[in-house]
Enzyme design. Structure first.
Site, PDB file in Angstrom:
ATOM      1  N   GLY A  65       7.074   6.666  -4.367  1.00 27.92           N
ATOM      2  CA  GLY A  65       8.501   6.619  -4.665  1.00 27.92           C
ATOM      3  C   GLY A  65       9.276   7.635  -3.850  1.00 27.92           C
ATOM      4  O   GLY A  65       9.050   7.783  -2.639  1.00 27.92           O
TER       5      GLY A  65
ATOM      6  N   GLY B 248       7.667   9.973  -1.220  1.00 28.41           N
ATOM      7  CA  GLY B 248       7.136   9.498   0.049  1.00 28.41           C
ATOM      8  C   GLY B 248       5.811   8.780  -0.115  1.00 28.41           C
ATOM      9  O   GLY B 248       5.631   7.971  -1.026  1.00 28.41           O
TER      10      GLY B 248
ATOM     11  N   GLY C 263       7.343  -2.369  -1.358  1.00 31.07           N
ATOM     12  CA  GLY C 263       5.922  -2.174  -1.095  1.00 31.07           C
ATOM     13  C   GLY C 263       5.395  -3.135  -0.049  1.00 31.07           C
ATOM     14  O   GLY C 263       4.593  -2.758   0.827  1.00 31.07           O
ATOM     15  N   ASP C 264       5.833  -4.387  -0.110  1.00 28.64           N
ATOM     16  CA  ASP C 264       5.413  -5.379   0.880  1.00 28.64           C
ATOM     17  C   ASP C 264       5.894  -4.978   2.272  1.00 28.64           C
ATOM     18  O   ASP C 264       5.184  -5.141   3.262  1.00 28.64           O
ATOM     19  CB  ASP C 264       5.974  -6.752   0.521  1.00 28.64           C
ATOM     20  CG  ASP C 264       5.663  -7.140  -0.917  1.00 28.64           C
ATOM     21  OD1 ASP C 264       4.606  -6.736  -1.422  1.00 28.64           O
ATOM     22  OD2 ASP C 264       6.494  -7.837  -1.530  1.00 28.64           O
TER      23      ASP C 264
END
Length: 340
Positions: free
Chosen positions: A255, A258, A284-285
């Site tokens: 988050g 980093g 995230g992807d």
């Protein structure tokens, strides 16, 4: 060519609120966006927007609205984009619809359907399609050839399917690099099969990383909390356990703190650029796509981590399900430092 697998694809419906979500009340929307989704689909779309050809393997019913949405996305490429090819395996049930509710401060509430069950025959067909796509994509690809297996598994698919796929891909495509981005039981099954099921990259968050190495729930959650206060050593130590068990690289996303990358060559931390968070859908992807993109271009570990963080942060700054292009990358530099 990069091949992605999305065993549980979706139509992603993102609704935007003009203010905070009111539980139990009437919430009027300021906008609605519907996009083709699923983690592997998102990875492929980010890659092609950066000029890297990709093929998305997924199950889908004939005339599924998801396929129409993918065709529309492929027909309207952005400047500098490459080709997005879709290898759809025909199954009986249509794709699920996932809903994300975004608030003005970036808070995102996800309502994800489980997806339709796949029969054993459909699972076998998806497996065959993946192996065929990897073989076709690998012709002339050289050393920089990836398969990205992403997302949850639909009902009817064994929890250890990703572990099985990693083993099959190792046998059928020597030299292939494999990334797996999943959670819960499929991620635990992957770890349980090490080193035979070891991919070249996994991307857990802090809590998932703690669970993978067997930490109690409270200590697993504390990994990300500690990172937020600058204590990165426990994260690196946990990731090192998995690397020592055979994983090629562990990139733990934390988050606002980093991300930490650990490989056989060392450990690194990347700062998160300060961007206005509009929606975390696809962040995230996008970070996985950034990592793979940097590797395909010959980047070393710090460069892979830097690019992953830049793309993940860019995704978080965009509204709804919008995925980042190179033009969306934050102007602020991602600082990568080596950890002791």
């Amino acid at each position: 060519m990069i091949v992605t697998l999305t065993p549980n694809p979706s139509l992603d419906r993102t609704v935007a609120l003009p203010g905070p979500l009111v539980r139990g009340g009437v919430n009027r929307l300021s906008g609605v966006v519907v996009e083709p989704g699923g983690k592997g689909v998102n990875v492929a779309r980010v890659l092609v927007s950066a000029g890297q050809p990709a093929a998305a393997v997924l199950p889908a019913a004939a005339h599924d609205p998801l396929l129409l949405a993918l065709e529309a996305a492929a027909a309207a490429p952005s400047a500098g984009s490459a080709a997005l090819s879709t290898r759809a395996v025909t199954v009986a049930a249509p794709a699920r619809i996932n809903t994300a509710v975004t608030e003005p401060d970036g808070t995102t509430t996800k309502l994800n359907e489980p997806g339709a069950a796949l029969s054993p025959q459909e699972v076998d067909a998806v497996e065959t399609a993946l192996l065929e796509a990897v073989t076709a994509a690998g012709e002339g690809a050289g050393a920089r050839h990836w398969a990205v297996l992403s997302g949850s598994l639909p009902p009817g698919v064994p929890a250890d399917w990703y572990a099985r796929l990693v083993r099959l891909l190792r046998e059928s495509a020597p030299g292939l690099r494999i990334a797996v981005d999943t959670s819960d039981e499929p991620l635990a099954a992957l770890a349980a099969g090490l080193p035979e099921s070891a991919p070249d990259l996994v991307k857990p968050n802090g809590e998932e990383l703690g669970q993978l190495v067997g930490l109690p729930a409270d200590r697993a959650m504390a990994l990300e909390e500690g990172a937020a206060h600058g204590d990165l050593a426990p994260v690196a130590d946990a990731a090192r356990i998995l690397v020592d068990l055979g994983l090629g690289a562990v990139m733990a996303t934390l988050g606002p703190a980093g991300a930490v990358l650990v490989t056989g060559g060392g450990a690194w931390h990347a700062t998160a650029p300060k961007v206005p968070v509009a929606s975390t859908v696809g962040a995230g992807d996008s970070s996985v796509a950034g990592y793979v993109l940097a590797d395909v271009r010959g980047g070393d570990e710090p460069e892979r981590l830097r690019t992953a963080m830049a793309y993940g942060s860019a995704a978080a700054s965009l509204p709804g399900t919008t995925l980042p292009t190179p033009g969306d990358l934050p102007a602020q530099e991602v600082v990568v430092t080596r950890l002791a």
